[in-house]
Design an enzyme around this catalytic site. Sequence first.
Site, PDB file in Angstrom:
ATOM      1  N   LYS A   1       0.824  -1.210   0.000  1.00  0.00           N
ATOM      2  CA  LYS A   1       0.000   0.000   0.000  1.00  0.00           C
ATOM      3  C   LYS A   1       0.859   1.262   0.000  1.00  0.00           C
ATOM      4  CE  LYS A   1      -2.073  -1.241   3.887  1.00  0.00           C
ATOM      5  NZ  LYS A   1      -1.452  -2.568   4.141  1.00  0.00           N
TER       6      LYS A   1
ATOM      7  N   ARG B   1     -10.586   0.276   8.483  1.00  0.00           N
ATOM      8  CA  ARG B   1     -10.152  -1.098   8.715  1.00  0.00           C
ATOM      9  C   ARG B   1     -11.150  -1.888   9.530  1.00  0.00           C
ATOM     10  NH1 ARG B   1      -3.775  -2.010   9.143  1.00  0.00           N
ATOM     11  NH2 ARG B   1      -3.308  -0.030   8.237  1.00  0.00           N
TER      12      ARG B   1
ATOM     13  N   ARG C   1      11.612  -5.520   5.410  1.00  0.00           N
ATOM     14  CA  ARG C   1      11.381  -4.094   5.135  1.00  0.00           C
ATOM     15  C   ARG C   1      12.316  -3.204   5.944  1.00  0.00           C
ATOM     16  NH1 ARG C   1       5.549  -1.896   5.430  1.00  0.00           N
ATOM     17  NH2 ARG C   1       5.516  -3.302   7.227  1.00  0.00           N
TER      18      ARG C   1
ATOM     19  N   ARG D   1      10.865  -1.299  11.456  1.00  0.00           N
ATOM     20  CA  ARG D   1       9.681  -1.025  12.279  1.00  0.00           C
ATOM     21  C   ARG D   1       9.570  -2.054  13.397  1.00  0.00           C
ATOM     22  NH1 ARG D   1       4.566   0.016   8.397  1.00  0.00           N
ATOM     23  NH2 ARG D   1       3.539  -1.376   9.883  1.00  0.00           N
TER      24      ARG D   1
ATOM     25  N   ARG E   1      -0.711  -9.307  12.987  1.00  0.00           N
ATOM     26  CA  ARG E   1      -1.310  -8.244  12.156  1.00  0.00           C
ATOM     27  C   ARG E   1      -2.138  -8.843  11.017  1.00  0.00           C
ATOM     28  NH1 ARG E   1       4.081  -5.469  10.773  1.00  0.00           N
ATOM     29  NH2 ARG E   1       2.909  -4.344   9.183  1.00  0.00           N
TER      30      ARG E   1
HETATM   31  P1  AP5 Z   1       4.828  -1.455   1.918  1.00  0.00           P
HETATM   32  O1  AP5 Z   1       4.544  -0.645   0.717  1.00  0.00           O
HETATM   33  O2  AP5 Z   1       5.491  -0.811   3.085  1.00  0.00           O
HETATM   34  O3  AP5 Z   1       3.480  -2.227   2.380  1.00  0.00           O
HETATM   35  P2  AP5 Z   1       2.197  -1.723   3.158  1.00  0.00           P
HETATM   36  O4  AP5 Z   1       1.017  -2.434   2.581  1.00  0.00           O
HETATM   37  O5  AP5 Z   1       2.151  -0.234   3.227  1.00  0.00           O
HETATM   38  O6  AP5 Z   1       2.503  -2.353   4.589  1.00  0.00           O
HETATM   39  P3  AP5 Z   1       2.278  -1.904   6.069  1.00  0.00           P
HETATM   40  O7  AP5 Z   1       2.974  -2.936   6.902  1.00  0.00           O
HETATM   41  O8  AP5 Z   1       2.633  -0.477   6.311  1.00  0.00           O
HETATM   42  O9  AP5 Z   1       0.744  -2.105   6.285  1.00  0.00           O
HETATM   43  P4  AP5 Z   1       0.039  -2.380   7.604  1.00  0.00           P
HETATM   44  O10 AP5 Z   1      -1.358  -2.324   7.160  1.00  0.00           O
HETATM   45  O11 AP5 Z   1       0.430  -3.600   8.325  1.00  0.00           O
HETATM   46  O12 AP5 Z   1       0.580  -1.241   8.582  1.00  0.00           O
HETATM   47  P5  AP5 Z   1       0.115   0.242   8.894  1.00  0.00           P
HETATM   48  O13 AP5 Z   1       1.320   1.074   8.974  1.00  0.00           O
HETATM   49  O14 AP5 Z   1      -0.997   0.657   8.020  1.00  0.00           O
HETATM   50  O15 AP5 Z   1       5.702  -2.707   1.437  1.00  0.00           O
HETATM   51  C1  AP5 Z   1       6.143  -3.687   2.358  1.00  0.00           C
HETATM   52  C2  AP5 Z   1       7.518  -4.246   1.924  1.00  0.00           C
HETATM   53  O16 AP5 Z   1       7.385  -4.949   0.688  1.00  0.00           O
HETATM   54  C3  AP5 Z   1       8.591  -3.168   1.670  1.00  0.00           C
HETATM   55  O17 AP5 Z   1       9.831  -3.648   2.084  1.00  0.00           O
HETATM   56  C4  AP5 Z   1       8.539  -2.959   0.144  1.00  0.00           C
HETATM   57  O18 AP5 Z   1       9.778  -2.517  -0.351  1.00  0.00           O
HETATM   58  C5  AP5 Z   1       8.177  -4.350  -0.355  1.00  0.00           C
HETATM   59  N1  AP5 Z   1       7.337  -4.330  -1.551  1.00  0.00           N
HETATM   60  C6  AP5 Z   1       6.283  -3.494  -1.823  1.00  0.00           C
HETATM   61  N2  AP5 Z   1       5.736  -3.781  -3.025  1.00  0.00           N
HETATM   62  C7  AP5 Z   1       6.447  -4.848  -3.524  1.00  0.00           C
HETATM   63  C8  AP5 Z   1       6.339  -5.620  -4.730  1.00  0.00           C
HETATM   64  N3  AP5 Z   1       5.389  -5.366  -5.664  1.00  0.00           N
HETATM   65  N4  AP5 Z   1       7.210  -6.629  -4.909  1.00  0.00           N
HETATM   66  C9  AP5 Z   1       8.170  -6.914  -3.966  1.00  0.00           C
HETATM   67  N5  AP5 Z   1       8.311  -6.217  -2.805  1.00  0.00           N
HETATM   68  C10 AP5 Z   1       7.455  -5.192  -2.591  1.00  0.00           C
HETATM   69  O19 AP5 Z   1      -0.498   0.043  10.363  1.00  0.00           O
HETATM   70  C11 AP5 Z   1       0.316  -0.271  11.460  1.00  0.00           C
HETATM   71  C12 AP5 Z   1      -0.517  -0.424  12.722  1.00  0.00           C
HETATM   72  O20 AP5 Z   1      -1.193   0.804  13.017  1.00  0.00           O
HETATM   73  C13 AP5 Z   1      -1.643  -1.468  12.654  1.00  0.00           C
HETATM   74  O21 AP5 Z   1      -1.164  -2.752  12.972  1.00  0.00           O
HETATM   75  C14 AP5 Z   1      -2.615  -0.923  13.715  1.00  0.00           C
HETATM   76  O22 AP5 Z   1      -2.190  -1.244  15.019  1.00  0.00           O
HETATM   77  C15 AP5 Z   1      -2.498   0.574  13.514  1.00  0.00           C
HETATM   78  N6  AP5 Z   1      -3.508   1.098  12.565  1.00  0.00           N
HETATM   79  C16 AP5 Z   1      -3.266   1.591  11.320  1.00  0.00           C
HETATM   80  N7  AP5 Z   1      -4.411   1.948  10.713  1.00  0.00           N
HETATM   81  C17 AP5 Z   1      -5.410   1.683  11.596  1.00  0.00           C
HETATM   82  C18 AP5 Z   1      -6.824   1.815  11.564  1.00  0.00           C
HETATM   83  N8  AP5 Z   1      -7.465   2.304  10.479  1.00  0.00           N
HETATM   84  N9  AP5 Z   1      -7.540   1.434  12.644  1.00  0.00           N
HETATM   85  C19 AP5 Z   1      -6.932   0.946  13.734  1.00  0.00           C
HETATM   86  N10 AP5 Z   1      -5.590   0.776  13.841  1.00  0.00           N
HETATM   87  C20 AP5 Z   1      -4.842   1.146  12.777  1.00  0.00           C
END
Ligand code: AP5
Length: 222
Positions: A18, A94, A129, A158, A169
């Site tokens: 994402k 979410r 990552r 992270r 997660r």
């Molecule tokens: P990356 O682009 O970083 O992936 P991402 O989908 O953004 O992953 P996140 O881990 O940030 O998502 P998440 O939903 O777990 O965490 P968030 O920060 O939202 O890519 C990942 C890796 O893969 C990188 O190394 C990249 O280089 C590689 N990659 C990317 N594309 C690729 C490809 N095509 N091919 C190969 N490699 C690739 O949330 C964190 C925490 O915050 C949650 O656990 C929760 O506690 C809280 N939170 C966030 N939002 C909410 C909400 N709405 N409600 C309640 N709690 C929330």
Amino acid sequence: EAPAPLKVMISGAPASGKGTQCRMIADKYGLVHISTGDLLRAEVSSGTEIGKKAKEYMDNGKLVPDQVVTDMVVSRLSQPDVQERGWLLDGYPRSFSQAQSLESFNIRPDIFIVLQVPDDIVIDRCVGRRLDPVTGKIYHVKNFPSESEEVSSRLITRSDDTFEKVKSRLETYKQNFETILPTYSDLLNQINGNRQVEVVFQEIDSLLQKICENTSANKLTK
Ligand code: AP5
């Protein structure tokens, strides 16, 4: 008169790509990228009240309570830059209750994109990552190593990117994802996220192009 700015939601498992895709979309379309994960991490690192509340949930791979996240998102969405440039919501809503909150404010996207990536791949992506705290750029030890020694020496991991935490997660994601789908079933576009970054982006880009063309065509016929 300029067409109304784009409104995009992007969803998908942890590390489905994402954040990576959002950077590219925001660059090309000028949308304001609102990532709840990034907003929460900023609160945690500045030690605010919100950050103190959120940290424990994030560390356990659980959702931060709806009200905390919703207040943050709704206040960001009401800022003038968002109204002017359009928005790209990353990681929100979410839960059913989060989706209902947006509905109650009449906030709906033009498109709801879901990146699909198999479990074993997302686990590998999370564990590998690395983030650049200076530019915010996202790297991966194998897939996207950093360009220089200088960058690689400052990369951070992270705290929720360990094998155990990623599994938790992923579980949380699976429990909640189905509950928000009905709200956006008419806008749903599922995309295979297990391909090269550029290939995934091309598919998203062509979907967004179509929406832009339709909105300008509608304006012309009015
Ligand atoms: P990356 O682009 O970083 O992936 P991402 O989908 O953004 O992953 P996140 O881990 O940030 O998502 P998440 O939903 O777990 O965490 P968030 O920060 O939202 O890519 C990942 C890796 O893969 C990188 O190394 C990249 O280089 C590689 N990659 C990317 N594309 C690729 C490809 N095509 N091919 C190969 N490699 C690739 O949330 C964190 C925490 O915050 C949650 O656990 C929760 O506690 C809280 N939170 C966030 N939002 C909410 C909400 N709405 N409600 C309640 N709690 C929330």
